[in-house]
Design an enzyme around this catalytic site. Structure first.
Site, mmCIF file in Angstrom:
data_model
loop_
_atom_site.group_PDB
_atom_site.id
_atom_site.type_symbol
_atom_site.label_atom_id
_atom_site.label_comp_id
_atom_site.label_asym_id
_atom_site.label_seq_id
_atom_site.Cartn_x
_atom_site.Cartn_y
_atom_site.Cartn_z
ATOM 1 N N TRP A 240 0.726 -1.164 0.049
ATOM 2 C CA TRP A 240 -0.133 0.054 0.059
ATOM 3 C C TRP A 240 0.852 1.261 -0.116
ATOM 4 C CZ3 TRP A 240 -3.205 0.309 5.343
ATOM 5 C CH2 TRP A 240 -2.377 0.010 6.309
ATOM 6 N N ASN A 241 0.347 2.272 -0.372
ATOM 7 C CA ASN A 241 0.995 3.586 -0.617
ATOM 8 C C ASN A 241 0.351 4.728 0.255
ATOM 9 O OD1 ASN A 241 2.803 2.727 -2.792
ATOM 10 N ND2 ASN A 241 0.854 2.453 -3.944
ATOM 11 N N HIS B 116 -7.477 18.887 -6.624
ATOM 12 C CA HIS B 116 -7.837 19.398 -8.127
ATOM 13 C C HIS B 116 -6.440 18.795 -8.812
ATOM 14 C CE1 HIS B 116 -11.123 22.175 -7.002
ATOM 15 N NE2 HIS B 116 -10.642 21.871 -5.780
ATOM 16 N N HIS C 21 -10.587 15.443 -12.416
ATOM 17 C CA HIS C 21 -11.237 15.697 -11.037
ATOM 18 C C HIS C 21 -12.408 16.623 -10.907
ATOM 19 C CE1 HIS C 21 -9.062 19.608 -11.869
ATOM 20 N NE2 HIS C 21 -9.985 20.056 -11.070
ATOM 21 N N ASP D 41 -14.816 19.736 -9.384
ATOM 22 C CA ASP D 41 -14.907 20.918 -8.494
ATOM 23 C C ASP D 41 -16.486 21.073 -8.092
ATOM 24 O OD1 ASP D 41 -12.470 21.473 -9.908
ATOM 25 O OD2 ASP D 41 -13.431 23.253 -11.279
ATOM 26 N N HIS E 6 -15.746 25.254 -4.140
ATOM 27 C CA HIS E 6 -14.270 25.750 -4.714
ATOM 28 C C HIS E 6 -14.274 27.163 -5.032
ATOM 29 C CE1 HIS E 6 -10.591 25.312 -6.935
ATOM 30 N NE2 HIS E 6 -11.207 25.189 -8.070
ATOM 31 N N HIS F 193 -15.874 29.385 -13.623
ATOM 32 C CA HIS F 193 -15.937 28.955 -12.056
ATOM 33 C C HIS F 193 -16.698 29.985 -11.484
ATOM 34 C CE1 HIS F 193 -11.971 26.835 -13.082
ATOM 35 N NE2 HIS F 193 -12.184 26.043 -12.056
HETATM 36 MN MN MN Z 1 -10.574 21.985 -10.190
#
Ligand code: MN
Length: 258
Positions: free
Chosen positions: A61-62, A69, A73, A75, A79, A208
């Site tokens: 595992w990591n 973002h 991904h 938003d 945001h 946005h």
């Molecule tokens: Mn974004």
């Protein structure tokens, strides 16, 4: 037969396909660069906790470190400052049914091939609607630009002395989609839902500003939009349920007729 058993049958016989709209997520995933006065989102780093060794003889595992973002991904409305006081505006509180919706794919690839700074306009949307019908409420609008076919971070970010050059939305197009069409949100192949030059627009980052102010979502760094029909696919895009999260990497899947 119920709709869901029909769906199961269609997935089995291949008449409905699952198309992965997600980019691989790793240390080479490009991230947006902002002017130096602002905080920066780090690229992804991954450190091994154990890999069948002394630290964990039977397991691998990591630990991941990354900005919300990064890569393909989501938003959330919170945001952006315009969406900061809306109800249910975080990855934890958005109602789950809003993660599933029909997709309208607007193929701007010819426009963006001719002009990397191409901006979607209301006239472009209305021309698309004259061919494919009105964009339904609560649908995902996906901007096909073929940007995901660009090879490597340099070509994707496309920065010159005047800054990054990549396509996006004119402010009035975002307003049409958010307010008049009442979409779930917009999805793009570029690393953000605003054009590369949008930091200098009025208002800055108009997509946005408008989308998140209206409680709408964004999806960035999508791929395989060229495998979807203009209408008729369903997109499932559910972010991690991060408490207070402004967004998250996610797996975006489309169900599409074969
Ligand atoms: Mn974004």
């Amino acid at each position: 037969m119920s709709v869901l058993s029909q769906l199961v049958e269609a997935l089995r016989d291949g008449s409905i396909r699952v198309v992965d709209l997600t980019q691989p997520l790793g240390p080479d995933t490009p991230v947006i660069g902002l002017p130096d006065i602002f905080g920066q989102s780090p690229g992804l780093t991954m450190d091994v906790i154990s890999r069948y060794d002394d630290a964990g003889p039977a397991w691998y595992w990591n630990t991941l470190n990354l900005g919300e973002h990064t890569g393909t991904h989501f938003d959330a409305p919170v945001h952006w400052v315009t969406g900061k006081d809306l109800p249910n505006n975080t990855t934890e509180t958005i109602p789950a049914h809003q993660y599933v919706g029909p997709a309208c794919v607007l193929d701007c690839s010819a426009d963006t091939a001719a002009d990397p700074d191409f901006l979607l306009t209301p006239a472009w949307i209305e021309r698309w609607e004259s061919e494919h019908g009105r964009i339904p409420a609560q649908s995902w609008v996906l901007l096909r630009t073929d940007w995901s076919k660009r090879d490597g971070a340099e070509a994707i970010l496309n920065v010159d002395e005047s800054g990054p050059h990549s396509p996006g939305f004119r402010a009035d197009a975002s307003e049409l989609l958010a307010n008049d069409r009442d979409v779930l949100g917009v999805g793009v192949e570029t690393i953000g839902t605003d054009a590369g030059q949008a930091g200098g627009f009025d208002p800055p980052f108009p997509n946005h500003t408008t989308m998140h102010g209206a409680g709408k979502f964004g999806l960035a760094s999508l791929c395989n939009l060229d495998l979807l029909p203009a209408t008729g696919a369903i997109v499932i895009a559910a972010p991690l349920k991060i408490v207070g999260g402004s967004g998250s990497p996610l797996r975006v899947l489309a169900l599409t007729p074969a």
